[in-house]
Design a protein around this motif. Sequence first.
Motif, PDB file in Angstrom:
ATOM      1  N   GLU A  80       0.842  -1.196   0.000  1.00 33.40           N
ATOM      2  CA  GLU A  80       0.000   0.000   0.000  1.00 33.40           C
ATOM      3  C   GLU A  80       0.871   1.237   0.000  1.00 33.40           C
ATOM      4  O   GLU A  80       1.949   1.253   0.588  1.00 33.40           O
ATOM      5  N   ALA A  81       0.409   2.254  -0.704  1.00 38.27           N
ATOM      6  CA  ALA A  81       1.056   3.555  -0.715  1.00 38.27           C
ATOM      7  C   ALA A  81       0.150   4.500   0.065  1.00 38.27           C
ATOM      8  O   ALA A  81      -1.031   4.631  -0.257  1.00 38.27           O
ATOM      9  N   ASN A  82       0.698   5.114   1.097  1.00 39.71           N
ATOM     10  CA  ASN A  82      -0.118   5.921   1.995  1.00 39.71           C
ATOM     11  C   ASN A  82      -0.037   7.419   1.762  1.00 39.71           C
ATOM     12  O   ASN A  82      -0.951   8.142   2.127  1.00 39.71           O
ATOM     13  N   GLY A  83       1.058   7.888   1.187  1.00 41.57           N
ATOM     14  CA  GLY A  83       1.194   9.325   1.000  1.00 41.57           C
ATOM     15  C   GLY A  83       2.132   9.658  -0.132  1.00 41.57           C
ATOM     16  O   GLY A  83       2.985   8.856  -0.519  1.00 41.57           O
ATOM     17  N   ILE A  84       1.952  10.860  -0.674  1.00 42.03           N
ATOM     18  CA  ILE A  84       2.829  11.384  -1.719  1.00 42.03           C
ATOM     19  C   ILE A  84       2.983  12.882  -1.493  1.00 42.03           C
ATOM     20  O   ILE A  84       1.990  13.573  -1.242  1.00 42.03           O
ATOM     21  N   ASN A  85       4.217  13.371  -1.556  1.00 45.26           N
ATOM     22  CA  ASN A  85       4.428  14.801  -1.381  1.00 45.26           C
ATOM     23  C   ASN A  85       4.564  15.485  -2.736  1.00 45.26           C
ATOM     24  O   ASN A  85       4.488  14.835  -3.792  1.00 45.26           O
ATOM     25  N   ASN A  86       4.763  16.792  -2.723  1.00 46.72           N
ATOM     26  CA  ASN A  86       4.829  17.547  -3.971  1.00 46.72           C
ATOM     27  C   ASN A  86       6.111  17.296  -4.760  1.00 46.72           C
ATOM     28  O   ASN A  86       6.192  17.661  -5.929  1.00 46.72           O
ATOM     29  N   ALA A  87       7.107  16.656  -4.143  1.00 47.79           N
ATOM     30  CA  ALA A  87       8.318  16.252  -4.859  1.00 47.79           C
ATOM     31  C   ALA A  87       8.145  14.881  -5.515  1.00 47.79           C
ATOM     32  O   ALA A  87       9.033  14.402  -6.200  1.00 47.79           O
ATOM     33  N   GLY A  88       6.986  14.233  -5.294  1.00 48.96           N
ATOM     34  CA  GLY A  88       6.716  12.925  -5.882  1.00 48.96           C
ATOM     35  C   GLY A  88       7.195  11.755  -5.051  1.00 48.96           C
ATOM     36  O   GLY A  88       7.106  10.604  -5.486  1.00 48.96           O
ATOM     37  N   GLN A  89       7.701  12.000  -3.841  1.00 46.46           N
ATOM     38  CA  GLN A  89       8.135  10.911  -2.967  1.00 46.46           C
ATOM     39  C   GLN A  89       6.909  10.200  -2.414  1.00 46.46           C
ATOM     40  O   GLN A  89       5.967  10.840  -1.946  1.00 46.46           O
ATOM     41  N   ILE A  90       6.944   8.880  -2.468  1.00 46.59           N
ATOM     42  CA  ILE A  90       5.815   8.047  -2.040  1.00 46.59           C
ATOM     43  C   ILE A  90       6.228   7.230  -0.826  1.00 46.59           C
ATOM     44  O   ILE A  90       7.279   6.598  -0.826  1.00 46.59           O
ATOM     45  N   THR A  91       5.372   7.245   0.202  1.00 49.86           N
ATOM     46  CA  THR A  91       5.591   6.424   1.383  1.00 49.86           C
ATOM     47  C   THR A  91       4.526   5.341   1.440  1.00 49.86           C
ATOM     48  O   THR A  91       3.419   5.513   0.930  1.00 49.86           O
ATOM     49  N   GLY A  92       4.868   4.233   2.078  1.00 48.39           N
ATOM     50  CA  GLY A  92       3.893   3.165   2.198  1.00 48.39           C
ATOM     51  C   GLY A  92       4.443   1.992   2.970  1.00 48.39           C
ATOM     52  O   GLY A  92       5.443   2.101   3.687  1.00 48.39           O
ATOM     53  N   MET A  93       3.779   0.857   2.789  1.00 49.97           N
ATOM     54  CA  MET A  93       4.135  -0.374   3.481  1.00 49.97           C
ATOM     55  C   MET A  93       4.245  -1.495   2.453  1.00 49.97           C
ATOM     56  O   MET A  93       3.474  -1.555   1.505  1.00 49.97           O
ATOM     57  N   GLY A  94       5.219  -2.344   2.690  1.00 47.88           N
ATOM     58  CA  GLY A  94       5.404  -3.480   1.796  1.00 47.88           C
ATOM     59  C   GLY A  94       6.096  -4.619   2.510  1.00 47.88           C
ATOM     60  O   GLY A  94       6.438  -4.533   3.687  1.00 47.88           O
ATOM     61  N   MET A  95       6.307  -5.678   1.759  1.00 51.75           N
ATOM     62  CA  MET A  95       7.019  -6.850   2.266  1.00 51.75           C
ATOM     63  C   MET A  95       8.371  -6.906   1.561  1.00 51.75           C
ATOM     64  O   MET A  95       8.444  -6.789   0.340  1.00 51.75           O
ATOM     65  N   HIS A  96       9.425  -7.057   2.355  1.00 52.91           N
ATOM     66  CA  HIS A  96      10.766  -7.212   1.798  1.00 52.91           C
ATOM     67  C   HIS A  96      11.344  -8.504   2.340  1.00 52.91           C
ATOM     68  O   HIS A  96      11.549  -8.637   3.551  1.00 52.91           O
ATOM     69  N   LYS A  97      11.533  -9.455   1.429  1.00 51.48           N
ATOM     70  CA  LYS A  97      12.073 -10.768   1.795  1.00 51.48           C
ATOM     71  C   LYS A  97      11.275 -11.384   2.938  1.00 51.48           C
ATOM     72  O   LYS A  97      11.834 -11.932   3.884  1.00 51.48           O
ATOM     73  N   GLY A  98       9.927 -11.254   2.850  1.00 55.33           N
ATOM     74  CA  GLY A  98       9.034 -11.898   3.801  1.00 55.33           C
ATOM     75  C   GLY A  98       8.732 -11.122   5.072  1.00 55.33           C
ATOM     76  O   GLY A  98       7.948 -11.574   5.896  1.00 55.33           O
ATOM     77  N   LEU A  99       9.347  -9.946   5.239  1.00 49.07           N
ATOM     78  CA  LEU A  99       9.117  -9.129   6.431  1.00 49.07           C
ATOM     79  C   LEU A  99       8.459  -7.806   6.059  1.00 49.07           C
ATOM     80  O   LEU A  99       8.791  -7.205   5.036  1.00 49.07           O
ATOM     81  N   GLU A 100       7.538  -7.345   6.902  1.00 45.82           N
ATOM     82  CA  GLU A 100       6.837  -6.089   6.655  1.00 45.82           C
ATOM     83  C   GLU A 100       7.735  -4.892   7.009  1.00 45.82           C
ATOM     84  O   GLU A 100       8.359  -4.857   8.066  1.00 45.82           O
ATOM     85  N   HIS A 101       7.802  -3.933   6.086  1.00 48.29           N
ATOM     86  CA  HIS A 101       8.622  -2.728   6.262  1.00 48.29           C
ATOM     87  C   HIS A 101       7.921  -1.527   5.657  1.00 48.29           C
ATOM     88  O   HIS A 101       7.148  -1.665   4.692  1.00 48.29           O
ATOM     89  N   ALA A 102       8.242  -0.354   6.179  1.00 46.36           N
ATOM     90  CA  ALA A 102       7.842   0.889   5.533  1.00 46.36           C
ATOM     91  C   ALA A 102       8.779   1.121   4.347  1.00 46.36           C
ATOM     92  O   ALA A 102       9.906   0.626   4.318  1.00 46.36           O
ATOM     93  N   PHE A 103       8.296   1.883   3.353  1.00 40.55           N
ATOM     94  CA  PHE A 103       9.174   2.257   2.237  1.00 40.55           C
ATOM     95  C   PHE A 103       9.030   3.720   1.898  1.00 40.55           C
ATOM     96  O   PHE A 103       8.022   4.356   2.212  1.00 40.55           O
ATOM     97  N   LEU A 104      10.044   4.240   1.254  1.00 43.31           N
ATOM     98  CA  LEU A 104      10.056   5.588   0.686  1.00 43.31           C
ATOM     99  C   LEU A 104      10.604   5.459  -0.719  1.00 43.31           C
ATOM    100  O   LEU A 104      11.730   4.996  -0.913  1.00 43.31           O
ATOM    101  N   LEU A 105       9.779   5.820  -1.693  1.00 45.22           N
ATOM    102  CA  LEU A 105      10.224   5.828  -3.098  1.00 45.22           C
ATOM    103  C   LEU A 105      10.499   7.270  -3.490  1.00 45.22           C
ATOM    104  O   LEU A 105       9.653   8.141  -3.265  1.00 45.22           O
ATOM    105  N   THR A 106      11.645   7.510  -4.070  1.00 47.44           N
ATOM    106  CA  THR A 106      12.015   8.855  -4.515  1.00 47.44           C
ATOM    107  C   THR A 106      12.246   8.797  -6.021  1.00 47.44           C
ATOM    108  O   THR A 106      13.145   8.063  -6.471  1.00 47.44           O
ATOM    109  N   PRO A 107      11.459   9.555  -6.802  1.00 44.70           N
ATOM    110  CA  PRO A 107      11.648   9.518  -8.261  1.00 44.70           C
ATOM    111  C   PRO A 107      12.980  10.151  -8.646  1.00 44.70           C
ATOM    112  O   PRO A 107      13.500  11.009  -7.947  1.00 44.70           O
ATOM    113  N   HIS A 108      13.530   9.676  -9.763  1.00 46.77           N
ATOM    114  CA  HIS A 108      14.761  10.280 -10.258  1.00 46.77           C
ATOM    115  C   HIS A 108      14.554  10.861 -11.620  1.00 46.77           C
ATOM    116  O   HIS A 108      13.610  10.769 -12.259  1.00 46.77           O
TER     117      HIS A 108
END
Length: 108
Positions: A80-108
Amino acid sequence: MAYTKNGSAHAFITINGKLKDLGLFAGQFSTTWGFGINDSGVVVGQSTFQSTYHAFVYSGGQIKDLNKLIPAKSGWVLIEANGINNAGQITGMGMHKGLEHAFLLTPH
């Protein structure tokens, strides 16, 4: 969020006083839930289909599975993606190698 005739939940935005359905990417009976929007009208949220959950982004009139926008062998499933700011950075929750983690995606 609004419901269609078949009972599926769909995320929407309002443009010029009219509702705009953001659409689907996971099948006719999937659902979309919008969780965040920035000042440019880019929406992020979650799509569900047959017990699977995927984060999405809606921009430029298209809805996209965020999992298709990250490297295929990253080990992540973005749920799930929970938020996006005006710079396009997206925060959310995901699974990484079987464990739940928050994420931050930053566009390039």
